[in-house]
Write an enzyme that holds these catalytic residues in place. Structure first.
Site, mmCIF file in Angstrom:
data_model
loop_
_atom_site.group_PDB
_atom_site.id
_atom_site.type_symbol
_atom_site.label_atom_id
_atom_site.label_comp_id
_atom_site.label_asym_id
_atom_site.label_seq_id
_atom_site.Cartn_x
_atom_site.Cartn_y
_atom_site.Cartn_z
ATOM 1 N N HIS A 1 -1.425 -20.012 116.338
ATOM 2 C CA HIS A 1 -1.042 -19.131 115.241
ATOM 3 C C HIS A 1 0.585 -19.904 115.610
ATOM 4 C CE1 HIS A 1 -4.346 -17.145 112.463
ATOM 5 N NE2 HIS A 1 -4.138 -16.765 113.753
ATOM 6 N N ALA B 1 -4.768 -8.267 111.750
ATOM 7 C CA ALA B 1 -3.531 -8.380 111.645
ATOM 8 C C ALA B 1 -3.368 -9.371 110.219
ATOM 9 C CB ALA B 1 -3.107 -9.156 113.051
ATOM 10 N N ASN C 1 -15.141 -9.741 117.227
ATOM 11 C CA ASN C 1 -13.660 -9.157 116.977
ATOM 12 C C ASN C 1 -13.342 -9.870 114.741
ATOM 13 O OD1 ASN C 1 -11.436 -8.415 118.180
ATOM 14 N ND2 ASN C 1 -12.468 -10.521 118.996
ATOM 15 N N ASP D 1 -9.727 -13.097 126.786
ATOM 16 C CA ASP D 1 -8.637 -13.004 127.905
ATOM 17 C C ASP D 1 -8.785 -11.353 128.372
ATOM 18 O OD1 ASP D 1 -8.697 -10.994 125.281
ATOM 19 O OD2 ASP D 1 -6.680 -11.320 124.363
ATOM 20 N N ASP E 1 -6.322 -17.573 119.903
ATOM 21 C CA ASP E 1 -5.486 -17.347 118.895
ATOM 22 C C ASP E 1 -4.180 -16.310 118.648
ATOM 23 O OD1 ASP E 1 -5.144 -16.147 116.098
ATOM 24 O OD2 ASP E 1 -6.940 -13.857 117.270
ATOM 25 N N LEU F 1 -4.901 -5.632 117.592
ATOM 26 C CA LEU F 1 -4.287 -7.024 117.829
ATOM 27 C C LEU F 1 -3.689 -7.385 117.045
ATOM 28 C CD1 LEU F 1 -7.374 -6.323 120.794
ATOM 29 C CD2 LEU F 1 -5.341 -6.594 121.176
ATOM 30 N N GLY G 1 -3.589 -11.341 117.427
ATOM 31 C CA GLY G 1 -3.661 -12.523 117.726
ATOM 32 C C GLY G 1 -3.561 -12.220 119.542
#
Length: 378
Positions: free
Chosen positions: A57, A136, A215, A243, A269, A302, A304
């Site tokens: 993004h 989100a 997710n 991550d 992301d 969360l 991103g």
């Protein structure tokens, strides 16, 4: 130019060698002579195809939804320093007008080029998603899936669309999946509350990918397999935010073993705080706080990540038993195939674009070449 004394990362192996670059292409691997050529001694560094990020993004303080050439060009300049040489700027669930504005900028940079990573086209994440798996995304801008709504969003920029994330259980989604897949646009299952059966039906309709595995989707349960079960029980591709925050490393290892490294893409992301200090930012018009490597909305969801693909590769390398060439494939060739540019990008092969990166054993990026031109050096 010749890059010599390097460890070349191929799809299936790593071998010492040299690479001749001419006119932005990989002219020859292991040329007989370097006479009359500029020579770069890599000093034993790895040479890899540039990374390709199909879900990002923002970065460097800018967001795709800023809708400007400046914003997306800055993202391109920021991520190229982390080894990403191509990407698909990813939109959010926002107003149709805002998506149209971003699409124009994405199309322009796809056609004209950037000062960093190539723009391969757009990934539209929403607005055809389920409010019960909103993540989100902004629930105020959800739309019911329809061909007319899609065409209104992309207007004269449809040729710049690579993929669309949508929830297959929402009314109208199956028809849109059929329409998009027939046009060669990747339909990705995501932000979804679908059952296993609904997800499998979407796959039959043409859905061929799934967005940020685990997710914002129904989890795997032994009596109710959910979307995760459908992903594991089918041949579609998926993507992971590696991550250690969005997905635990054991869950990542399970996914790689179940799907194989041919079917998984490493993505970031990332949002605008990528490569920026902790603090207050925004994503799709919503306030985000970044603390200790995690980006979250005010409600704790969360929002991103601030991940980069060099870090993602290193995370998987350090937390799995996968070989480095398999991991690099997930960060490069698989993304090229996803974007249908795998006939000239995504691997080190004669005739392919010279989008190349040099890094050390800890995946620290030392040099980046875009079409044979040195863009970054550390």
């Amino acid at each position: 130019m010749i890059i010599k004394n390097c460890n070349i990362i191929y799809l299936d192996k790593i071998e010492k060698g040299s690479i001749l670059i001419e006119n932005g292409k990989i002219k020859e691997i292991n040329p007989i002579t370097d006479e009359g050529k500029d020579v770069l001694d890599a000093g034993g560094l790895y040479v890899s195809p540039g990374f390709i990020d199909v879900h990002i993004h923002g970065a460097g303080g800018f967001d795709t939804m800023d809708g400007t050439v400046l914003a997306i060009n800055t993202i391109a300049q920021t991520i190229v320093t982390h080894g990403t040489t191509s990407f698909t700027p990813t939109t959010m669930t926002v107003s149709v007008e805002a998506i149209q504005k971003s699409m124009k900028a994405i199309k322009q940079l796809k056609e004209e080029g950037t000062d960093g990573a190539h723009v391969l086209g757009a990934h539209l994440e929403g607005p055809f998603i389920n409010p019960e798996a909103i993540g989100a995304q902004n629930p105020n801008y959800l739309l019911s899936p329809s061909i007319s709504a899609y065409n209104e969003m992309v207007r004269d920029c449809e040729d710049a669309v690579v993929s669309v994330t949508l929830a297959p259980e929402v009314e109208g989604a199956k028809e849109l999946i059929k329409y998009l897949s027939e046009k060669g646009i990747v339909c990705s299952i995501g932000h979804t509350n679908a059952t296993y059966d609904q997800a499998m039906e979407a796959i039959k309709c043409g859905a061929c990918h799934s967005t940020h595995l685990y997710n914002a989707m129904t989890p795997l349960n032994h009596r109710d397999p959910g979307v995760v079960g459908a992903i594991f029980d089918s041949s579609i591709t998926t993507e992971t935010i590696s991550d250690g925050i969005h997905i635990s490393y054991p869950a990542l290892r399970i996914a790689y073993k179940q799907k194989s490294t041919d079917k998984v893409l490493l993505i970031t992301d990332a949002m605008m705080a990528c490569s920026m200090p902790d603090g207050e930012y925004s994503l799709g018009g919503q306030s985000v706080t970044v603390t200790n490597g995690a980006a979250r909305l005010k409600n704790g969801a969360l929002a991103g990540s601030i991940l980069t693909l060099d870090k993602a590769v290193n995370n998987v390398y350090k937390n799995s038993d996968l070989t480095l060439h398999e991991i690099v494939k997930m960060a490069s060739y698989n993304g090229a195939r996803h974007c249908n540019v795998h006939d000239h990008k995504g691997q080190i092969k004669e005739g392919y674009d010279a989008d190349l990166i040099l890094f050390d054993d800890d995946i620290n990026i030392k040099k980046v070449f875009i079409l044979g031109k040195e863009i970054y050096t550390k």
